[in-house]
Design a protein around this motif. Structure first.
Motif, PDB file in Angstrom:
ATOM      1  N   ARG A   1       0.839  -1.197   0.000  1.00 16.84           N
ATOM      2  CA  ARG A   1       0.000   0.000   0.000  1.00 16.84           C
ATOM      3  C   ARG A   1       0.878   1.253   0.000  1.00 16.84           C
ATOM      4  O   ARG A   1       1.897   1.302   0.687  1.00 16.84           O
TER       5      ARG A   1
ATOM      6  N   THR B   1      -3.237  10.209  -3.067  1.00 17.06           N
ATOM      7  CA  THR B   1      -3.351   9.086  -3.989  1.00 17.06           C
ATOM      8  C   THR B   1      -3.127   7.805  -3.201  1.00 17.06           C
ATOM      9  O   THR B   1      -2.132   7.679  -2.489  1.00 17.06           O
ATOM     10  N   TRP B   2      -4.078   6.890  -3.315  1.00 15.62           N
ATOM     11  CA  TRP B   2      -4.035   5.603  -2.601  1.00 15.62           C
ATOM     12  C   TRP B   2      -3.811   4.516  -3.632  1.00 15.62           C
ATOM     13  O   TRP B   2      -4.620   4.320  -4.536  1.00 15.62           O
ATOM     14  N   THR B   3      -2.707   3.780  -3.488  1.00 12.75           N
ATOM     15  CA  THR B   3      -2.394   2.672  -4.380  1.00 12.75           C
ATOM     16  C   THR B   3      -2.294   1.393  -3.564  1.00 12.75           C
ATOM     17  O   THR B   3      -1.593   1.356  -2.550  1.00 12.75           O
TER      18      THR B   3
ATOM     19  N   ALA C   1      -7.631   6.112 -11.277  1.00 12.85           N
ATOM     20  CA  ALA C   1      -6.466   6.300 -12.136  1.00 12.85           C
ATOM     21  C   ALA C   1      -6.796   5.753 -13.522  1.00 12.85           C
ATOM     22  O   ALA C   1      -7.653   4.880 -13.674  1.00 12.85           O
TER      23      ALA C   1
ATOM     24  N   ASN D   1      -7.090   1.976 -14.025  1.00 12.23           N
ATOM     25  CA  ASN D   1      -8.200   1.235 -13.422  1.00 12.23           C
ATOM     26  C   ASN D   1      -9.271   1.001 -14.481  1.00 12.23           C
ATOM     27  O   ASN D   1      -9.568   1.881 -15.289  1.00 12.23           O
TER      28      ASN D   1
ATOM     29  N   ARG E   1      -4.251  -4.730  -8.721  1.00 13.46           N
ATOM     30  CA  ARG E   1      -3.715  -3.383  -8.495  1.00 13.46           C
ATOM     31  C   ARG E   1      -4.792  -2.351  -8.766  1.00 13.46           C
ATOM     32  O   ARG E   1      -5.445  -2.388  -9.802  1.00 13.46           O
ATOM     33  N   ARG E   2      -4.961  -1.434  -7.823  1.00 12.92           N
ATOM     34  CA  ARG E   2      -5.887  -0.322  -7.999  1.00 12.92           C
ATOM     35  C   ARG E   2      -5.241   0.955  -7.455  1.00 12.92           C
ATOM     36  O   ARG E   2      -4.541   0.923  -6.442  1.00 12.92           O
ATOM     37  N   ARG E   3      -5.529   2.075  -8.140  1.00 12.29           N
ATOM     38  CA  ARG E   3      -5.000   3.372  -7.724  1.00 12.29           C
ATOM     39  C   ARG E   3      -6.137   4.386  -7.779  1.00 12.29           C
ATOM     40  O   ARG E   3      -6.862   4.472  -8.768  1.00 12.29           O
TER      41      ARG E   3
ATOM     42  N   ARG F   1      -7.546   8.479  -6.419  1.00 16.01           N
ATOM     43  CA  ARG F   1      -7.232   9.803  -5.885  1.00 16.01           C
ATOM     44  C   ARG F   1      -8.424  10.324  -5.108  1.00 16.01           C
ATOM     45  O   ARG F   1      -9.579  10.161  -5.532  1.00 16.01           O
TER      46      ARG F   1
ATOM     47  N   TRP G   1      -3.163  12.899 -13.907  1.00 12.48           N
ATOM     48  CA  TRP G   1      -2.438  11.791 -13.309  1.00 12.48           C
ATOM     49  C   TRP G   1      -0.983  11.789 -13.724  1.00 12.48           C
ATOM     50  O   TRP G   1      -0.115  11.408 -12.980  1.00 12.48           O
TER      51      TRP G   1
END
Length: 309
Positions: free
Chosen positions: A139, A156-158, A238, A241, A283-285, A287, A309
């Motif tokens: 994370r 931003t959360w990844t 993002a 996604n 994988r997900r990103r 904002r 982005w």
């Protein structure tokens, strides 16, 4: 734009990030374990605007396991990493503590603030009730574009989640289990009580009609208690996604409510389960923009255009 952010790490408990010019603590990232029934997991709360207004809720009386902004897995191969009662088709929500699991902090790869940005890079493990390791998550939470003059900041959360089982992991939601329009899972925001009845906006629609729809962003505006004014949170996918399902992947749909409480989730398994093969990684990103004031659709579009982005 803001200068250097202030980061304070209380080891074993939380990390706080503050904006020095305003003196506002933007959020606390809490990673200490909490009550087992609430499916322990790290979360952000309180999250604040640059004017100091709180825009998250914590352990509300209707859902004690709702905690600020967090990553959840409401239905995971029969386990509940969301917390509280578990939805079972034909029986409703049942108290099944043997299904409630956890997301555990395993370590930090980086915690730093410099050049107007702050980064929290963390490793976590996902577990069912018996403690077996089902998944490993990497994370990264990054704070950026802090602008006191505009009253805006963003994170931003990844997350990269890898299946550690010898069999597929099935990521679902109450809707995949049979409950209509309850596709909450993945990144989940619970708004403060005063945001009940707030305004919901998307690129081409407004209101609760956006439940279960696909779009690159969704915004929620609410009015504060205890102080004058409004705030707006913008949740954005993002580009990589699969938010529209156009690339043959697993489409994302918005879970959103203004009644009986304020909540938003870019669900990764709204209508259909997402199957993760052994060793595969999801994988997900995302904002999240936190803004003072009540934004309209044009305000959101203008901000996102100015902050690509």
């Amino acid at each position: 734009m803001s200068g250097a952010l202030r980061l304070v790490h209380t080891h074993g408990d939380r990390i706080t990030v503050s904006e020095p010019a305003t003196g506002v603590e933007l959020f606390a990232y809490v990673y200490r374990p909490e009550a087992a029934w609430e499916a322990p997991k790290p979360y952000l709360h309180p999250v604040r605007t640059l004017a100091g207004a709180v825009v998250t809720d914590y352990r509300p009386n209707d859902h004690r396991w709702h905690k600020g902004l967090s990553l959840t897995a409401s239905h995971l191969s029969g386990a509940n990493l969301w917390g509280g009662n578990t939805y079972v088709h034909g029986q409703g929500y049942l108290e099944l503590p043997e299904r409630v699991g956890s997301m555990r902090h395993a370590g930090f790869d980086g915690v730093r603030a410099a050049d107007g940005r702050a980064v929290i890079a963390e490793r976590l493990t996902w577990h069912p009730y018996d403690g077996e390791v089902w998944a490993a998550e990497e994370r990264r939470i990054e704070v950026h574009d802090v602008d006191p003059r505009a009253g805006t900041w963003a994170l931003t959360w990844t997350s990269a989640v890898t299946n550690r089982r010898a069999e597929p992991l099935r990521l679902g939601s109450p809707t995949t289990a049979g409950r209509e329009l309850a596709g909450y899972t993945g990144l989940f925001w619970r708004g403060p009580r005063s945001f009940r009845g707030g305004r919901i906006l998307g690129p081409e629609g407004e209101g609760t009609e956006l439940m279960g729809t696909k779009a690159p962003w969704l915004a929620f505006s609410g009015e504060h208690d205890g102080r004058d004014g409004h705030a707006t949170l913008v949740f954005a996918h993002a580009p990589e996604n699969d938010h529209v399902g156009a690339r043959g992947g697993h489409p994302a749909h918005w879970f959103v409510r203004a009644e009986p409480f304020a909540a938003v989730a870019p669900s990764w398994a709204f209508f259909d389960e997402l199957e993760l093969a052994p060793g595969a990684t999801l994988r997900r990103r995302y904002r999240v923009v936190v803004a003072d004031g009540a934004w309209d659709r044009e305000d959101v579009a203008r901000y996102l255009e100015a902050h690509p982005w």
